[in-house]
Design an enzyme around this catalytic site. Structure first.
Site, PDB file in Angstrom:
ATOM      1  N   LYS A  34       0.830  -1.204   0.000  1.00  9.62           N
ATOM      2  CA  LYS A  34       0.000   0.000   0.000  1.00  9.62           C
ATOM      3  C   LYS A  34       0.866   1.257   0.000  1.00  9.62           C
ATOM      4  O   LYS A  34       0.589   2.211  -0.727  1.00  9.62           O
ATOM      5  CB  LYS A  34      -0.934   0.018   1.214  1.00  9.62           C
ATOM      6  CG  LYS A  34      -1.843   1.239   1.244  1.00  9.62           C
ATOM      7  CD  LYS A  34      -2.577   1.371   2.571  1.00  9.62           C
ATOM      8  CE  LYS A  34      -3.734   0.411   2.660  1.00  9.62           C
ATOM      9  NZ  LYS A  34      -4.585   0.682   3.873  1.00  9.62           N
ATOM     10  N   THR A  69     -12.343   6.135  15.680  1.00  7.78           N
ATOM     11  CA  THR A  69     -13.536   6.136  16.520  1.00  7.78           C
ATOM     12  C   THR A  69     -13.400   5.024  17.558  1.00  7.78           C
ATOM     13  O   THR A  69     -13.287   3.851  17.208  1.00  7.78           O
ATOM     14  CB  THR A  69     -14.797   5.904  15.679  1.00  7.78           C
ATOM     15  OG1 THR A  69     -14.899   6.944  14.701  1.00  7.78           O
ATOM     16  CG2 THR A  69     -16.041   5.908  16.543  1.00  7.78           C
ATOM     17  N   LEU A  95     -15.917  12.713   8.995  1.00  4.38           N
ATOM     18  CA  LEU A  95     -15.762  12.752   7.547  1.00  4.38           C
ATOM     19  C   LEU A  95     -16.833  11.917   6.872  1.00  4.38           C
ATOM     20  O   LEU A  95     -16.991  10.738   7.172  1.00  4.38           O
ATOM     21  CB  LEU A  95     -14.378  12.221   7.142  1.00  4.38           C
ATOM     22  CG  LEU A  95     -13.173  12.907   7.793  1.00  4.38           C
ATOM     23  CD1 LEU A  95     -11.880  12.239   7.323  1.00  4.38           C
ATOM     24  CD2 LEU A  95     -13.163  14.391   7.482  1.00  4.38           C
ATOM     25  N   GLU A 146     -17.929  10.001   3.635  1.00  2.00           N
ATOM     26  CA  GLU A 146     -17.332   9.458   2.425  1.00  2.00           C
ATOM     27  C   GLU A 146     -17.979  10.110   1.210  1.00  2.00           C
ATOM     28  O   GLU A 146     -19.184  10.246   1.128  1.00  2.00           O
ATOM     29  CB  GLU A 146     -17.497   7.943   2.388  1.00  2.00           C
ATOM     30  CG  GLU A 146     -16.722   7.255   3.498  1.00  2.00           C
ATOM     31  CD  GLU A 146     -16.820   5.740   3.421  1.00  2.00           C
ATOM     32  OE1 GLU A 146     -16.710   5.198   2.306  1.00  2.00           O
ATOM     33  OE2 GLU A 146     -17.001   5.121   4.476  1.00  2.00           O
ATOM     34  N   GLY A 153     -26.203   2.257   5.991  1.00  2.00           N
ATOM     35  CA  GLY A 153     -25.086   1.320   5.936  1.00  2.00           C
ATOM     36  C   GLY A 153     -23.793   2.099   6.062  1.00  2.00           C
ATOM     37  O   GLY A 153     -23.765   3.202   6.606  1.00  2.00           O
ATOM     38  N   CYS A 186     -19.635   3.635   9.386  1.00  2.00           N
ATOM     39  CA  CYS A 186     -19.827   4.292  10.685  1.00  2.00           C
ATOM     40  C   CYS A 186     -21.119   3.919  11.390  1.00  2.00           C
ATOM     41  O   CYS A 186     -21.090   3.387  12.496  1.00  2.00           O
ATOM     42  CB  CYS A 186     -19.754   5.811  10.515  1.00  2.00           C
ATOM     43  SG  CYS A 186     -18.135   6.421  10.030  1.00  2.00           S
ATOM     44  N   LYS A 215     -21.688   0.193  12.770  1.00  2.00           N
ATOM     45  CA  LYS A 215     -20.691  -0.133  13.789  1.00  2.00           C
ATOM     46  C   LYS A 215     -20.833   0.742  15.033  1.00  2.00           C
ATOM     47  O   LYS A 215     -20.792   0.252  16.170  1.00  2.00           O
ATOM     48  CB  LYS A 215     -19.286   0.033  13.193  1.00  2.00           C
ATOM     49  CG  LYS A 215     -18.138  -0.164  14.170  1.00  2.00           C
ATOM     50  CD  LYS A 215     -16.798  -0.159  13.450  1.00  2.00           C
ATOM     51  CE  LYS A 215     -16.455   1.191  12.875  1.00  2.00           C
ATOM     52  NZ  LYS A 215     -16.068   2.167  13.910  1.00  2.00           N
ATOM     53  N   LYS A 240     -23.544   4.487  -0.457  1.00  2.00           N
ATOM     54  CA  LYS A 240     -23.906   5.844  -0.852  1.00  2.00           C
ATOM     55  C   LYS A 240     -23.105   6.207  -2.089  1.00  2.00           C
ATOM     56  O   LYS A 240     -22.151   5.509  -2.451  1.00  2.00           O
ATOM     57  CB  LYS A 240     -23.613   6.838   0.286  1.00  2.00           C
ATOM     58  CG  LYS A 240     -22.141   6.905   0.682  1.00  2.00           C
ATOM     59  CD  LYS A 240     -21.895   7.892   1.806  1.00  2.00           C
ATOM     60  CE  LYS A 240     -22.037   9.325   1.361  1.00  2.00           C
ATOM     61  NZ  LYS A 240     -21.577  10.282   2.388  1.00  2.00           N
TER      62      LYS A 240
END
Length: 435
Positions: A35, A123, A154, A156, A261, A264, A267, A325
């Site tokens: 990565k 979080t 934030l 997405e 969904g 965030c 969960k 989304k």
């Protein structure tokens, strides 16, 4: 200011890049060498509009660096942000898995040289910052540091704007010394009059969970009202507008659909319930919101089945959108991934399109058929279902769709289209909360 981000996932990469754009020297560290190599080459592992341009710009300007060397990254940093993942635990009980947080704390502890502010950006449940402080102190008793909590907010698809022009910045710490450094880091936002909420560690940690849970409950509420609208022949779009114009309520998150969904809300609502339970406190509204969301997804399965005449066996479902989304490639807890499998298991064929989510979806559901565009998804379909309101699905040519679809049935799970317009085009129309 020298800043280190531990973790180059969504939060770490966006935050680190934006800090660099503020003018700070930022090093993003990750153990995943592949990565890091991709990031050095300017290749972005996530889809977020505008992020690739900002990363390349700040790499070129020398303010943004990537490395796998933790000691080098932490050594001269005045602030180290922990931005590793905190997924729900493997037990599936809603508890956040903090193993990555504590592992990062132990590993960075031995690298601390001068005074450093260690900041929880991930979080995390209430009390995590205190545990991070304990872990670092036990690992390196000589370390000169303070711990702070700086939750991210934030969205997405709009993360860069959210970071650069936030509603608020939450800074949780018991140290004036740490607070001074954090305010210097965020000084560009202070200059544009961004509200700063300065509080203790526990309150800062709870603010993020509380905000997400409230918004999730708001979504569940309007979805329950949508179900009621269908029963009494009311229109949820008009209902939501009538509610939202009340300044005490507001129109945001009053859009009915297949349920929330993403990374965030699912969960964080479960984690907040566990925090409440552990402290002997009832959180009935949040609990009801979670239950309503699960029920909404099941209701959408029935809606699609009913549109197909009561049985999906042998039928082809054209799917528009897979991500939770628009403007993201994130499929985590996306409604489509809960709604489509039960239909597939009962014999439906799935042919799907999504502008960004198909690569990841194919790993999860290799037996689905993935196509190049929206119209290919409609070819030979017995029903077309709009799951995600991408802009390119907002102005579909229904005459073209009608020429390739097997049965002109359109299920609009986001209420994007005017029902009468679609019916006039010769389709059966099914929305959410409208007849």
């Amino acid at each position: 200011m020298n800043i280190t981000m531990i973790g180059t996932g969504y939060v770490g990469l966006v935050s680190g890049t934006c800090f660099a754009e503020f003018g700070h020297n930022v090093t993003c560290m990750d153990k995943d060498a592949a990565k890091i190599e991709r990031l050095v080459d300017g290749e972005i592992p996530i889809y977020e509009p505008g992020l690739d341009i900002l990363v390349k710009k700040n790499i070129k300007d020398g303010r943004l660096n990537f490395t796998t060397d933790l000691a080098a990254a932490v050594g001269d940093a005045q602030a180290v942000f922990i931005a590793v993942g905190t997924p729900s635990s493997r037990r599936g009980d809603g508890y956040a898995d903090l193993s990555y947080i504590y592992a990062a704390a132990r590993e960075l502890a031995v690298c601390l040289k001068n005074y450093t502010v260690v900041v929880d950006k991930s979080t995390v449940p209430v009390g995590t910052a205190r545990q991070v402080q304990r872990v670092i102190s036990e690992t390196n008793p000589e370390a000169d540091f303070d711990v702070a909590s700086n939750p991210e907010f934030l969205r997405e698809g709009a993360a860069i704007n959210d970071f650069m022009r936030p509603d608020r910045v939450v800074l949780g710490t018991d140290s004036d010394r740490a607070l001074k450094i954090l305010k210097e880091i965020y000084d560009p936002l202070y200059l544009i009059s961004t509200p700063f909420v300065t509080t203790n560690l526990e309150t800062a940690e709870l603010i993020k969970y509380s905000a997400n849970a409230f918004l999730a409950v708001k979504i569940s509420f309007i979805n329950e009202m949508a179900n009621l609208c269908e029963s009494v022949d009311a229109d949820v779009v008009d209902l939501a507008r009538g509610m939202g114009l009340d300044g005490r309520i507001g129109g945001k998150f009053l859009h009915s659909g297949p349920g929330y969904g993403g990374s965030c809300f699912p969960k964080d609502t479960l984690a907040l319930l566990r925090i409440a339970q552990e402290n002997g406190v009832a959180a009935r509204l949040v609990e009801a919101g979670v239950e309503a969301n699960n029920s909404q997804k099941a209701r959408m399965v029935k809606k699609i089945r009913d549109a197909l005449g009561g049985s999906e066996t042998g039928k082809t479902i054209g799917v528009l959108g897979l991500t939770f989304k628009p403007e993201t490639d994130d499929l985590r807890d996306a409604p489509a991934l809960s709604i489509l499998p039960p239909l597939f298991e009962k014999g439906a064929k799935i042919q799907a399109h999504d502008p960004q989510g198909m690569k990841e979806a194919e790993k999860m559901f290799p037996d689905f058929k993935y196509v190049k565009n929206a119209y290919e998804a409609c070819e030979g379909a017995d029903v077309v279902v709009l799951f995600t309101e991408w802009n390119q699905y907002r102005a579909l040519d229904f005459e073209r769709i009608k020429s390739v679809i097997k049965t002109p049935i359109f299920v609009d799970l986001r209420n994007v289209y005017d029902p009468e317009k679609i019916r006039t085009a010769g389709f059966q129309y099914y929305g959410v909360g409208r007849n």
